[in-house]
Write a protein that holds these residues in place. Structure first.
Motif, PDB file in Angstrom:
ATOM      1  N   ILE A 129       6.386   6.034   9.023  1.00  0.00           N
ATOM      2  CA  ILE A 129       6.947   5.706   7.718  1.00  0.00           C
ATOM      3  C   ILE A 129       8.308   6.382   7.565  1.00  0.00           C
ATOM      4  CG2 ILE A 129       4.673   5.390   6.659  1.00  0.00           C
ATOM      5  CD1 ILE A 129       4.976   8.114   5.357  1.00  0.00           C
ATOM      6  N   TYR A 130       9.090   5.880   6.621  1.00  0.00           N
ATOM      7  CA  TYR A 130      10.405   6.471   6.381  1.00  0.00           C
ATOM      8  C   TYR A 130      10.257   7.947   5.992  1.00  0.00           C
ATOM      9  CZ  TYR A 130      12.077   1.646   6.356  1.00  0.00           C
ATOM     10  OH  TYR A 130      12.361   0.354   6.703  1.00  0.00           O
ATOM     11  N   ASP A 131      11.215   8.741   6.390  1.00  0.00           N
ATOM     12  CA  ASP A 131      11.139  10.194   6.196  1.00  0.00           C
ATOM     13  C   ASP A 131      10.950  10.590   4.730  1.00  0.00           C
ATOM     14  OD1 ASP A 131      11.421  10.583   8.890  1.00  0.00           O
ATOM     15  OD2 ASP A 131      13.550  11.074   8.814  1.00  0.00           O
ATOM     16  N   TYR A 132      11.529   9.823   3.817  1.00  0.00           N
ATOM     17  CA  TYR A 132      11.490  10.231   2.415  1.00  0.00           C
ATOM     18  C   TYR A 132      10.172   9.886   1.725  1.00  0.00           C
ATOM     19  CZ  TYR A 132      12.393   5.381   0.913  1.00  0.00           C
ATOM     20  OH  TYR A 132      12.301   4.024   0.677  1.00  0.00           O
ATOM     21  N   LEU A 133       9.326   9.099   2.376  1.00  0.00           N
ATOM     22  CA  LEU A 133       8.053   8.703   1.775  1.00  0.00           C
ATOM     23  C   LEU A 133       6.956   9.690   2.134  1.00  0.00           C
ATOM     24  CD1 LEU A 133       8.098   4.877   2.570  1.00  0.00           C
ATOM     25  CD2 LEU A 133       8.537   5.951   0.341  1.00  0.00           C
ATOM     26  N   SER A 134       6.055   9.909   1.204  1.00  0.00           N
ATOM     27  CA  SER A 134       4.874  10.721   1.490  1.00  0.00           C
ATOM     28  C   SER A 134       3.755  10.311   0.535  1.00  0.00           C
ATOM     29  CB  SER A 134       5.181  12.212   1.341  1.00  0.00           C
ATOM     30  OG  SER A 134       5.659  12.494   0.043  1.00  0.00           O
ATOM     31  N   PRO A 135       2.546  10.166   1.074  1.00  0.00           N
ATOM     32  CA  PRO A 135       1.418   9.786   0.212  1.00  0.00           C
ATOM     33  C   PRO A 135       0.954  10.971  -0.634  1.00  0.00           C
ATOM     34  CG  PRO A 135       0.663  10.179   2.446  1.00  0.00           C
ATOM     35  CD  PRO A 135       2.155  10.295   2.475  1.00  0.00           C
ATOM     36  N   ARG A 136       0.347  10.656  -1.772  1.00  0.00           N
ATOM     37  CA  ARG A 136      -0.276  11.708  -2.574  1.00  0.00           C
ATOM     38  C   ARG A 136      -1.610  12.105  -1.943  1.00  0.00           C
ATOM     39  NH1 ARG A 136      -0.017   8.928  -8.426  1.00  0.00           N
ATOM     40  NH2 ARG A 136       1.344   7.284  -7.627  1.00  0.00           N
ATOM     41  N   LYS A 137      -2.198  13.201  -2.429  1.00  0.00           N
ATOM     42  CA  LYS A 137      -3.427  13.712  -1.842  1.00  0.00           C
ATOM     43  C   LYS A 137      -4.556  12.700  -1.889  1.00  0.00           C
ATOM     44  CE  LYS A 137      -2.543  18.630  -2.634  1.00  0.00           C
ATOM     45  NZ  LYS A 137      -3.016  19.869  -3.313  1.00  0.00           N
ATOM     46  N   GLU A 138      -4.593  11.882  -2.923  1.00  0.00           N
ATOM     47  CA  GLU A 138      -5.681  10.918  -3.063  1.00  0.00           C
ATOM     48  C   GLU A 138      -5.446   9.624  -2.286  1.00  0.00           C
ATOM     49  OE1 GLU A 138      -3.258  10.417  -6.982  1.00  0.00           O
ATOM     50  OE2 GLU A 138      -3.564  11.908  -5.389  1.00  0.00           O
ATOM     51  N   GLN A 139      -4.287   9.505  -1.631  1.00  0.00           N
ATOM     52  CA  GLN A 139      -3.976   8.309  -0.853  1.00  0.00           C
ATOM     53  C   GLN A 139      -4.252   8.539   0.628  1.00  0.00           C
ATOM     54  OE1 GLN A 139       0.162   7.879  -2.421  1.00  0.00           O
ATOM     55  NE2 GLN A 139      -0.487   5.842  -3.069  1.00  0.00           N
ATOM     56  N   ILE A 140      -4.551   7.451   1.343  1.00  0.00           N
ATOM     57  CA  ILE A 140      -4.890   7.534   2.766  1.00  0.00           C
ATOM     58  C   ILE A 140      -3.892   6.697   3.573  1.00  0.00           C
ATOM     59  CG2 ILE A 140      -6.619   6.978   4.520  1.00  0.00           C
ATOM     60  CD1 ILE A 140      -8.764   7.503   2.411  1.00  0.00           C
ATOM     61  N   TYR A 141      -3.097   7.386   4.355  1.00  0.00           N
ATOM     62  CA  TYR A 141      -2.123   6.732   5.240  1.00  0.00           C
ATOM     63  C   TYR A 141      -2.710   6.697   6.644  1.00  0.00           C
ATOM     64  CZ  TYR A 141       2.022   7.082   8.392  1.00  0.00           C
ATOM     65  OH  TYR A 141       2.926   6.959   9.420  1.00  0.00           O
ATOM     66  N   VAL A 142      -2.901   5.493   7.168  1.00  0.00           N
ATOM     67  CA  VAL A 142      -3.450   5.293   8.509  1.00  0.00           C
ATOM     68  C   VAL A 142      -2.316   4.896   9.447  1.00  0.00           C
ATOM     69  CG1 VAL A 142      -5.163   4.099   9.927  1.00  0.00           C
ATOM     70  CG2 VAL A 142      -5.629   4.517   7.504  1.00  0.00           C
ATOM     71  N   GLN A 143      -2.026   5.739  10.416  1.00  0.00           N
ATOM     72  CA  GLN A 143      -1.005   5.455  11.427  1.00  0.00           C
ATOM     73  C   GLN A 143      -1.697   4.756  12.605  1.00  0.00           C
ATOM     74  OE1 GLN A 143       1.538   4.459  13.265  1.00  0.00           O
ATOM     75  NE2 GLN A 143       2.804   6.032  12.258  1.00  0.00           N
ATOM     76  N   CYS A 144      -1.501   3.444  12.694  1.00  0.00           N
ATOM     77  CA  CYS A 144      -2.176   2.646  13.732  1.00  0.00           C
ATOM     78  C   CYS A 144      -1.426   2.636  15.056  1.00  0.00           C
ATOM     79  CB  CYS A 144      -2.358   1.200  13.246  1.00  0.00           C
ATOM     80  SG  CYS A 144      -3.337   1.059  11.745  1.00  0.00           S
ATOM     81  N   TRP A 145      -0.156   2.996  15.024  1.00  0.00           N
ATOM     82  CA  TRP A 145       0.740   2.925  16.174  1.00  0.00           C
ATOM     83  C   TRP A 145       0.745   1.505  16.747  1.00  0.00           C
ATOM     84  CZ3 TRP A 145       4.774   5.382  16.265  1.00  0.00           C
ATOM     85  CH2 TRP A 145       5.553   5.593  17.404  1.00  0.00           C
TER      86      TRP A 145
END
Length: 417
Positions: A129-145
């Motif tokens: 994801i872009y460097d400036y983005l970050s999920p909140r604690k309650e969000q789930i970011y899945v890096q599938c590659w």
């Protein structure tokens, strides 16, 4: 004198290529400015527990693992009340996705994109994801590659001739991404080991982020029937009496210009290839998604087609009788089809020693390595003589594709949602 945004950007990029400290300072400032703006715009947006954002190659295509998981979820009753958002670069081109009433599309880097991310419980990406983005604690970011790694990644790169990223900058990007994702998808024990080191997960005690489930992106390669293959070939316009050579080189880290980005000069004489092969073969050329070069193949109409903008590479794999590549991770995907591959590594010494380096012992590759066009032509013409799905090829799939059984999408969805 007036300057367009593109002119200014080009001039800044040209300076940044040569001045690493300035580039790092500019990126630091931009990253923090964009991050502040994102959080000010979205900080109060509530999270929808049943909303998912899918993003393939930063909006470049509708493809890969995000597509496979999305289509699997559409087919299952247990996800009937989920909402889906696809990130795209061209809203008009992907309007067809909105035919599903639970699916919306947003333009990459737009405010609608930011609002979608802020409101979605799940982020399903196949790229950092872009460097400036970050999920909140309650969000789930899945890096599938987006592939089993042949060439080294992240923290494992020891020598790099990357025009826009020094080794410390490359490591920062991977370190930053690792802090943000909840899960990193792995297709095999081999890939798990490499991902742990590339993202520095073992040293940072984040090993539990790995999901070793197989690659949803390869489900179609294992589930599609001969009728599906025939339909794909007809839709692409491949004559029934022709065999298909898919030529799919990767990009070179050291081929970059401020004006265009990454470029690629094709090391083939298509006049000779056409003279030698056109009676039986057609060539589908697929450039890496990072390559900005455009190609004019008008002189080879009917023999050579540029498929670089074709969305789903799985269709091209299924249509092809042989894959010719160099260092692309696509070779692992194509191996699921158990079809012949030829590795045209004309710059092997340079790439291995100065540009990137490899994780895999090249002697394991299930096909011949050639370094000249003459050798390549010979192998294509004599393919029936040398190719078989032999013990070496079987061991390759057992090591790198053992978890790919056509059900990886189901496993990922069950585990994450």
């Amino acid at each position: 004198m007036s300057f367009s945004y593109q002119t200014i950007r080009t001039k800044v990029m040209a300076v940044a290529e040569k001045n690493v400290p300035l580039r790092r300072f500019m990126r630091f400032c931009m990253r923090h400015l964009q991050s502040l703006r994102y959080h000010l715009r979205t900080g109060r947006i509530p999270v929808n527990e049943k909303k998912i954002v899918f993003n393939s190659f930063n909006g470049r295509s509708y493809s890969c693992t995000p597509k496979a998981v999305y289509e699997y979820m559409l087919s299952c009753k247990e996800y009937k009340d989920y909402q889906f958002v696809w990130v795209v670069r061209d809203l008009k081109e992907y309007r067809f996705l909105t035919h599903n009433p639970r699916t919306t599309i947003v333009k990459n880097k737009s405010r609608a994109y930011e609002r979608a991310l802020a409101s979605a419980k799940y982020w399903i990406f196949n790229y950092k994801i872009y460097d400036y983005l970050s999920p909140r604690k309650e969000q789930i970011y899945v890096q599938c590659w987006h592939g089993t790694p042949l060439k080294k990644l992240g923290y494992d790169i020891k020598a790099s001739d990357n025009a826009m990223n020094s080794i410390p900058e490359i490591r920062y990007k991977y370190r930053s991404d690792a802090k943000k994702f909840r899960y990193l998808l792995s297709p095999s024990p081999f890939a798990t080991e490499k991902f742990l080191s590339a993202w520095n997960l073992r040293k940072t005690k984040q090993e539990d982020k790995i999901l070793e489930l197989g690659y949803p992106r390869d489900d179609a390669l294992l589930n599609d029937t001969p009728d599906d293959v025939q339909r794909i070939r007809e839709s692409i316009g491949i004559p029934s009496d022709k065999k298909v050579l898919l030529y799919m080189p990767t990009f070179r880290d050291d081929q970059h210009t401020a004006e265009e980005g990454y470029t690629y000069s094709i090391p083939l004489d298509f006049d000779e290839l056409q003279a030698e092969l056109s009676d039986e073969w057609i060539i589908l050329f697929r450039a890496h998604y990072l390559v900005a070069s455009s190609y004019d193949f008008a002189a080879y109409d009917g023999f050579l087609r540029d498929m670089s903008d074709y969305d789903d590479i799985n269709d091209l794999y299924l249509a092809a009788d042989v894959l010719v590549t160099d260092y692309s991770s696509g070779l692992f995907d194509y191996a699921n089809l158990r079809r012949p591959m030829i590795f045209y590594m004309y710059d092997l010494s340079l790439y291995q020693n100065d540009v990137r380096g490899f994780y895999v012992n090249l002697e394991e590759l299930p096909g011949p390595i050639v370094k000249t066009q003459e050798e390549l032509l010979e192998k294509v013409k004599d393919m029936d003589q040398w190719f078989s799905y032999d013990e070496k090829y079987q061991k390759f799939n057992e090591k790198y594709n053992a978890l790919n059984d056509g059900k990886a999408s189901q496993r990922l969805a069950s585990r994450v949602f």
